[in-house]
Design an enzyme around this catalytic site. Structure first.
Site, PDB file in Angstrom:
ATOM      1  CG  HIS A 137      -1.957  -1.059   1.221  1.00 29.16           C
ATOM      2  ND1 HIS A 137      -2.794  -1.288   0.164  1.00 29.16           N
ATOM      3  CD2 HIS A 137      -2.257  -1.987   2.167  1.00 29.16           C
ATOM      4  CE1 HIS A 137      -3.588  -2.325   0.457  1.00 29.16           C
ATOM      5  NE2 HIS A 137      -3.275  -2.766   1.662  1.00 29.16           N
ATOM      6  CG  ASP A 173      -3.156  -8.444   1.253  1.00 25.34           C
ATOM      7  OD1 ASP A 173      -2.299  -8.679   2.127  1.00 25.34           O
ATOM      8  OD2 ASP A 173      -4.173  -7.745   1.465  1.00 25.34           O
ATOM      9  CG  HIS A 175      -6.608  -5.127   2.394  1.00 25.61           C
ATOM     10  ND1 HIS A 175      -6.085  -6.057   3.270  1.00 25.61           N
ATOM     11  CD2 HIS A 175      -7.638  -4.529   3.040  1.00 25.61           C
ATOM     12  CE1 HIS A 175      -6.782  -6.020   4.408  1.00 25.61           C
ATOM     13  NE2 HIS A 175      -7.731  -5.095   4.295  1.00 25.61           N
ATOM     14  CG  ASP A 262      -5.244  -9.873   4.124  1.00 23.07           C
ATOM     15  OD1 ASP A 262      -5.104 -10.455   3.041  1.00 23.07           O
ATOM     16  OD2 ASP A 262      -4.812  -8.718   4.336  1.00 23.07           O
TER      17      ASP A 262
HETATM   18 ZN   LIG Z   1      -4.264  -7.088   3.282  1.00 21.76          ZN
END
Ligand SMILES: [Zn+2]
Ligand SMILES: [Zn+2]
Length: 399
Positions: A137, A173, A175, A262
């Protein structure tokens, strides 16, 4: 499939920690290292030490003013002027607060992923894993979502500059892998792929199918946003169909993959409902693609994953078992009926159970006979297939 695998590690990566209650905690890595050693799956000869990324390497992705701010806020007592400006650089919120030693630790994280790329591109290893990495990120001038320096982007830039490699980045992931995507959004020689929970409900909010790259990089970016409560079968279907199509279209020299775990049902930070099965089967697909298209060249990094007792050590260990061609991985193959009964090493459970607030798992894979199907399974599966079809519409299917 042949080829050696290296495991990149440095104690300094353990210093990448915000504070003790923060979910992005180095204990995740320690629990994994311990599980691998209890399973006799990590020979010391496989481990290669990392080095910190140089300023020049960091500046291939990050703005000079940002690196300067990270350094200034890494001091034990940062100057008041820098503290006032921390917010502007994303280092003042509770997700990614500045901490003493932050620059050094984050430079080691980035350098570890560069070390992994160097090991693979130089031919020293076919595959290399750096579980301390995965800070996808981090943006060019801003920290975000627990990430200070974008190790994956820095290492991909290194592979481009030093070796001229065409790189396929694969982010599994839960996200969206936004920082890596934006770093190479107009770059035709780097293709970024991310499969994640839709940004409608989850940080960072981006990653829609319409994000496909820009200018010369148009088409070298694919996003597969999935519905909340997606389960294994739909996740694996969307992943396998799309990644096979994209890899065949792009024909990379190197795969760099990011392995946040996750999307598991137990993860406290997302709304997906997958099991360890996806973390068992997905690396096997990437492994096959690396040998088919890249002469084996495959670098993998860690990422998110916030059930650090029940999910992360198993998911990350399964990744290494796959990369190191470990015989246990064959026993865990989904087509083997006995695979669900294979126990984790008792010594690992005995060592950590007293520290864990929850009962530790006793097997490598989850016992799905105890899981209830999600009530909207058919609807979720259909919506995911719609997203998949839109994402793939401009990519030719193999005849
Ligand atoms: Zn994540
Ligand atoms: Zn291999």
């Amino acid at each position: 499939m042949s080829g050696s695998a290296s495991f990149v590690y440095h104690d300094q990566a353990m210093n990448y920690r915000f504070h003790d209650q923060h979910p992005f905690h180095p204990l995740r890595l320690q629990l994994t290292l311990d599980l691998l050693s209890a399973a006799s799956a990590l020979e010391p000869s496989r481990i290669i030490p990392s080095r910190p990324a140089t300023d020049e390497e960091l500046l291939s992705v990050h703005q000079p003013a940002y690196v300067e701010a990270v350094k200034a806020l890494s001091r034990r007592r940062p100057e008041a002027e820098w503290i006032k400006r921390a917010e502007e650089y994303g280092l003042a919120d509770e997700d990614t607060p500045y901490f003493a030693g932050m620059h050094e630790a984050a430079a080691y994280v980035a350098g570890g992923t560069v070390t992994a790329v160097e090991a693979v591109m130089s031919g020293r290893a076919a595959h290399a894993l750096h579980l301390g990495g995965g800070l996808h990120h981090a943006l060019s001038a801003k920290a975000a979502g627990f990430c200070v320096y974008n190790d994956a982007a820095v290492a991909i830039a290194y592979a481009r500059r030093r070796y001229g490699a065409r790189v396929l980045y694969v982010d599994t992931d839960v996200h969206h892998g936004d920082g890596v995507q934006w770093s190479f959004y107009s770059e035709p020689e780097v293709c970024t792929y991310s499969i994640h929970e839709t940004g409608k409900y989850l940080f960072p909010g981006t990653g829609s199918v319409s994000e496909r790259g820009e200018h010369l990089g148009y088409g070298a970016c694919m996003n597969i946003p999935l519905q909340p409560y997606t389960e294994d079968a739909s996740w694996l279907e969307c992943f396998e169909v799309s990644i096979r199509r994209l890899t065949d279209y792009f024909k990379p020299d190197l795969i760099v993959s990011l392995h946040g775990c996750d999307a598991h049902a137990l993860d406290p930070l997302s709304h997906m409902h997958c099991s360890l099965a996806i973390y068992n089967q997905m690396p096997a697909i990437l492994h096959e693609l690396a040998h088919t298209y890249c002469e084996g060249r495959w670098v993998a990094v860690g990422g998110g994953g916030y059930d650090m007792w029940r999910v992360v050590p198993r998911a990350w260990s399964l990744l290494w078992l796959e990369m190191s061609h470990h015989p246990l991985k064959r026993e865990l193959a989904p087509e083997r009926e006995s695979s669900h009964g294979i126990s984790l090493p008792q010594s690992w459970i005995d060592k950590w159970q007293d520290h864990s607030p929850v009962p530790l798992p006793s097997r490598w894979l989850d016992d799905l006979t105890r899981w209830e199907a999600m009530p909207r399974r058919a609807e979720i599966t259909a919506k995911n297939r719609e997203s998949l079809a839109v994402a793939l519409q401009d990519y030719p299917a193999k005849a």
